[in-house]
Design a protein around this motif. Sequence first.
Motif, mmCIF file in Angstrom:
data_model
loop_
_atom_site.group_PDB
_atom_site.id
_atom_site.type_symbol
_atom_site.label_atom_id
_atom_site.label_comp_id
_atom_site.label_asym_id
_atom_site.label_seq_id
_atom_site.Cartn_x
_atom_site.Cartn_y
_atom_site.Cartn_z
ATOM 1 N N GLY A 240 21.852 -54.189 13.768
ATOM 2 C CA GLY A 240 23.004 -53.396 13.363
ATOM 3 C C GLY A 240 23.448 -52.608 14.581
ATOM 4 N N HIS A 241 24.718 -52.228 14.613
ATOM 5 C CA HIS A 241 25.145 -51.548 15.837
ATOM 6 C C HIS A 241 24.893 -50.057 15.771
ATOM 7 C CE1 HIS A 241 29.177 -49.889 14.592
ATOM 8 N NE2 HIS A 241 29.198 -50.902 13.776
ATOM 9 N N LEU A 242 24.355 -49.571 16.895
ATOM 10 C CA LEU A 242 24.033 -48.152 17.038
ATOM 11 C C LEU A 242 25.250 -47.374 17.535
ATOM 12 C CD1 LEU A 242 21.804 -45.929 17.145
ATOM 13 C CD2 LEU A 242 21.319 -46.694 19.482
ATOM 14 N N THR A 252 28.717 -43.291 8.867
ATOM 15 C CA THR A 252 28.669 -44.504 8.029
ATOM 16 C C THR A 252 28.811 -45.775 8.860
ATOM 17 O OG1 THR A 252 31.049 -44.724 7.515
ATOM 18 C CG2 THR A 252 29.765 -43.184 6.166
ATOM 19 N N ASP A 253 29.595 -45.700 9.934
ATOM 20 C CA ASP A 253 29.827 -46.867 10.800
ATOM 21 C C ASP A 253 29.286 -46.569 12.192
ATOM 22 O OD1 ASP A 253 30.635 -49.226 11.905
ATOM 23 O OD2 ASP A 253 32.758 -48.769 11.870
ATOM 24 N N ASN A 254 28.063 -46.859 12.510
ATOM 25 C CA ASN A 254 27.152 -47.553 11.625
ATOM 26 C C ASN A 254 25.818 -46.815 11.594
ATOM 27 O OD1 ASN A 254 25.947 -49.578 10.055
ATOM 28 N ND2 ASN A 254 25.266 -50.649 11.882
ATOM 29 N N GLY A 255 25.880 -45.471 11.429
ATOM 30 C CA GLY A 255 24.642 -44.734 11.261
ATOM 31 C C GLY A 255 23.883 -45.261 10.058
ATOM 32 N N GLY A 286 27.897 -51.421 22.016
ATOM 33 C CA GLY A 286 29.133 -52.115 22.395
ATOM 34 C C GLY A 286 29.809 -52.905 21.290
ATOM 35 N N GLU A 287 29.336 -52.748 20.052
ATOM 36 C CA GLU A 287 29.967 -53.523 18.967
ATOM 37 C C GLU A 287 31.424 -53.149 18.813
ATOM 38 O OE1 GLU A 287 31.198 -54.540 14.780
ATOM 39 O OE2 GLU A 287 31.169 -52.612 15.754
ATOM 40 N N GLU A 288 31.673 -51.842 18.810
ATOM 41 C CA GLU A 288 33.030 -51.382 18.525
ATOM 42 C C GLU A 288 34.028 -51.817 19.594
ATOM 43 O OE1 GLU A 288 33.739 -50.477 15.765
ATOM 44 O OE2 GLU A 288 32.247 -49.172 14.835
ATOM 45 N N GLN A 289 33.570 -51.905 20.832
ATOM 46 C CA GLN A 289 34.499 -52.290 21.896
ATOM 47 C C GLN A 289 34.655 -53.805 22.008
ATOM 48 O OE1 GLN A 289 32.059 -49.669 23.673
ATOM 49 N NE2 GLN A 289 33.577 -48.366 24.667
ATOM 50 N N LEU A 316 23.285 -55.401 9.431
ATOM 51 C CA LEU A 316 23.589 -54.232 8.615
ATOM 52 C C LEU A 316 24.709 -53.451 9.285
ATOM 53 C CD1 LEU A 316 20.756 -54.979 7.470
ATOM 54 C CD2 LEU A 316 20.313 -52.541 7.264
ATOM 55 N N ASP A 317 25.919 -53.586 8.788
ATOM 56 C CA ASP A 317 27.046 -52.835 9.328
ATOM 57 C C ASP A 317 27.724 -52.123 8.160
ATOM 58 O OD1 ASP A 317 29.044 -51.764 10.817
ATOM 59 O OD2 ASP A 317 29.838 -53.663 11.579
ATOM 60 N N MET A 318 27.651 -50.810 8.151
ATOM 61 C CA MET A 318 28.135 -50.001 7.029
ATOM 62 C C MET A 318 27.461 -50.436 5.730
ATOM 63 S SD MET A 318 32.172 -49.366 7.780
ATOM 64 C CE MET A 318 32.293 -47.945 6.667
HETATM 65 ZN ZN LIG Z 1 30.713 -51.111 12.354
#
Ligand SMILES: [Zn+2]
Length: 456
Positions: A240-242, A252-255, A286-289, A316-318
């Motif tokens: 999952g992305h940190l 929530t995205d993505n704690g 770097g998921e978001e970028q 696991l994303d959100m």
């Molecule tokens: Zn996300």
Amino acid sequence: MRAFHAAAGVSEQAYEWLSWSTAHIGHRLTGSPQGRRAEEVADSLFRLGGLDTVYAHAFEANAWSRGTVALTIGDGSGFRHLSCTALANTPLNASVEAPLVDAGNGLQADFDSLGDAIKGASVLVDLGLVAGQKGAKNLHRSEKAALALRAGAVSIVFVNQVEGGVLLTGTASVDGGLITAPAVCIAMEDGKLLRERLAAGASLSARVQMSNQSQLVRARNIIAELRGTVRPEEVILVGGHLDSWDLATGATDNGLGSFSILDMARVLASMPFRPERTIRFVLFMGEEQGLLGSRALVQHYASTGELGRVACMINLDMSGNPKGFAVGGPPDWEGLIKSQCASIKGLDSTVFEGASSNDVWLHSDHQPFLLKGVPVISPLSDLGKHVYGCYHSSCDDIHLVKPEAMTNNVRSVGTLLLGLAATPVLPGHFTSEQLRLRLQKADLEAPLRISGDWPW
Ligand SMILES: [Zn+2]
């Protein structure tokens, strides 16, 4: 499995760690000091949890960060500023003034119907689907931006789909690079007013000015493992992305997903037994970028042959309060996940309904794995509308997170991990032909062609 399920069911550690992180680190934007701090904290928490191995996979990427942005609408008699946010991977410097044209949903059909009117225009495009077109399937904002620029637009004004003046950020690029024209997001209410004026015949202009930064950064995917006792060479990967956007703390995205993984690892490591297969926990940056960390890891795995050892990828994303699991894999995987869901439900039916589906989608860290044929699995989450309304917005904070949503993640996903690790023979990866047909069936050929990711 029962012992793990019971231990996970009473832990609120995931929530407590996330809560601490939002208060002491803030956002976790890749390439920022906060992003680096989050990597360090994740590494420490895996070690504290007693995992067998903890290491980092470093990668380099151009990381975008926001500077200033302004949007001014002119109507021939005056000017008005509108609140907006810059989408990511937009130009480092831009100042563009152009006639504003309503391009509806921003799908290919919208641009086709406008023809030459798009050329040199600023296009007003919905993030969602409002103007109903029969059979229309929405596209990601980055794909809409690519289509708009291809059609000749010089700037893009996205209209949010959430009520209440909420502004959204997120990447406008299909490949993680910078796009050539500015793209901003305005509130749903402002978009509605602009649309009404355009529909009434007003000729409006949009001036977009922005300055941003982009620099080559070194970021790290943080990885930990529990070594399998029977088939250590076979890997069940859960990731999952940190990283998060910078407008809030990304609770929530993505704690939700990343801190649940940290606690899942801790509780699994505390058991008096080890899983039969190796379980690998990956916190991506770097998921978001633009899926930078997962693309880099999959590329690394593909070049070393490691990918063949990864039986499946659970993303696991959100995620929170899983009701069941979705799987994208060859047919045998569907039966397997169905039976796993039934056994998890046998342990606990308070939230987990045992639902399973075989959907596939794009735009999170499972995508690079899926495109190489690795079966992908995601929890079917139930978080509530208030959470999704703050997606990529300034309200994505810890007040949206209920501790039990994370406890349920840890419990259900952790039990699935153990179940998959104990399954005597796991089904294989997609063949190239199976994958092509599956992606086509899910209508993903068009978006993957827009982004240049269609593998055939
Ligand atoms: Zn996300």
